[in-house]
Design a protein around this motif. Structure first.
Motif, PDB file in Angstrom:
ATOM      1  N   LEU A 184       0.837  -1.201   0.000  1.00  0.00           N
ATOM      2  CA  LEU A 184       0.000   0.000   0.000  1.00  0.00           C
ATOM      3  C   LEU A 184       0.873   1.253   0.000  1.00  0.00           C
ATOM      4  N   CYS A 185       1.927   1.269   0.803  1.00  0.00           N
ATOM      5  CA  CYS A 185       2.842   2.423   0.827  1.00  0.00           C
ATOM      6  C   CYS A 185       3.529   2.611  -0.524  1.00  0.00           C
ATOM      7  N   MET A 186       3.955   1.510  -1.131  1.00  0.00           N
ATOM      8  CA  MET A 186       4.566   1.605  -2.469  1.00  0.00           C
ATOM      9  C   MET A 186       3.588   2.258  -3.437  1.00  0.00           C
ATOM     10  N   TYR A 187       2.338   1.854  -3.352  1.00  0.00           N
ATOM     11  CA  TYR A 187       1.320   2.370  -4.261  1.00  0.00           C
ATOM     12  C   TYR A 187       1.042   3.850  -3.998  1.00  0.00           C
ATOM     13  N   LEU A 188       0.805   4.186  -2.750  1.00  0.00           N
ATOM     14  CA  LEU A 188       0.450   5.568  -2.405  1.00  0.00           C
ATOM     15  C   LEU A 188       1.600   6.538  -2.635  1.00  0.00           C
ATOM     16  N   GLU A 189       2.830   6.077  -2.476  1.00  0.00           N
ATOM     17  CA  GLU A 189       4.003   6.936  -2.668  1.00  0.00           C
ATOM     18  C   GLU A 189       4.509   6.912  -4.113  1.00  0.00           C
ATOM     19  N   GLY A 190       3.936   6.056  -4.937  1.00  0.00           N
ATOM     20  CA  GLY A 190       4.404   5.907  -6.313  1.00  0.00           C
ATOM     21  C   GLY A 190       3.913   7.003  -7.234  1.00  0.00           C
ATOM     22  N   THR A 191       4.605   7.130  -8.342  1.00  0.00           N
ATOM     23  CA  THR A 191       4.182   8.047  -9.391  1.00  0.00           C
ATOM     24  C   THR A 191       2.958   7.456 -10.089  1.00  0.00           C
ATOM     25  N   PRO A 192       2.229   8.251 -10.861  1.00  0.00           N
ATOM     26  CA  PRO A 192       1.103   7.685 -11.617  1.00  0.00           C
ATOM     27  C   PRO A 192       1.541   6.503 -12.505  1.00  0.00           C
ATOM     28  N   MET A 220       1.791  -1.150 -11.084  1.00  0.00           N
ATOM     29  CA  MET A 220       1.344  -1.978  -9.965  1.00  0.00           C
ATOM     30  C   MET A 220      -0.064  -2.510 -10.213  1.00  0.00           C
ATOM     31  N   ASP A 221      -0.946  -1.665 -10.729  1.00  0.00           N
ATOM     32  CA  ASP A 221      -2.310  -2.112 -11.013  1.00  0.00           C
ATOM     33  C   ASP A 221      -2.319  -3.229 -12.048  1.00  0.00           C
TER      34      ASP A 221
END
Length: 87
Positions: free
Chosen positions: A45-53, A59-60
């Protein structure tokens, strides 16, 4: 993965760096999903929320391939489960 990811890269080296970055994201997701660590969901979740678009899109795509759902769907399921537990 989608072709749009490589539109900004202009040289062979830039394309290879972009591919390597995507493979690293995939590797991190796989590592977290296969681990027995209870914090793997939090790290993803942190990787996703902190990631660029762009990183979120990757990831999606990976999550859809691995578990059939994108991160936003997984988050929505978790929210609904929390709401049920609170009632």
């Amino acid at each position: 993965m989608s072709n749009y990811i490589y539109l900004n890269e202009t040289t062979k080296e830039e394309v290879q760096d972009a591919i390597d970055e995507k493979l690293d994201i995939i590797s991190q997701i796989m590592s977290e999903m296969l681990s027995d660590d209870e914090n793997d969901t939090t790290r993803l979740l942190c990787m996703y929320l902190e990631g660029t678009p762009e990183e979120r899109a990757i990831m999606d795509e990976v999550l859809v391939c691995l578990c059939g759902e994108c991160m936003s769907s997984i988050i929505n399921h978790a929210r609904k489960a929390d709401n049920v537990l609170e009632e």
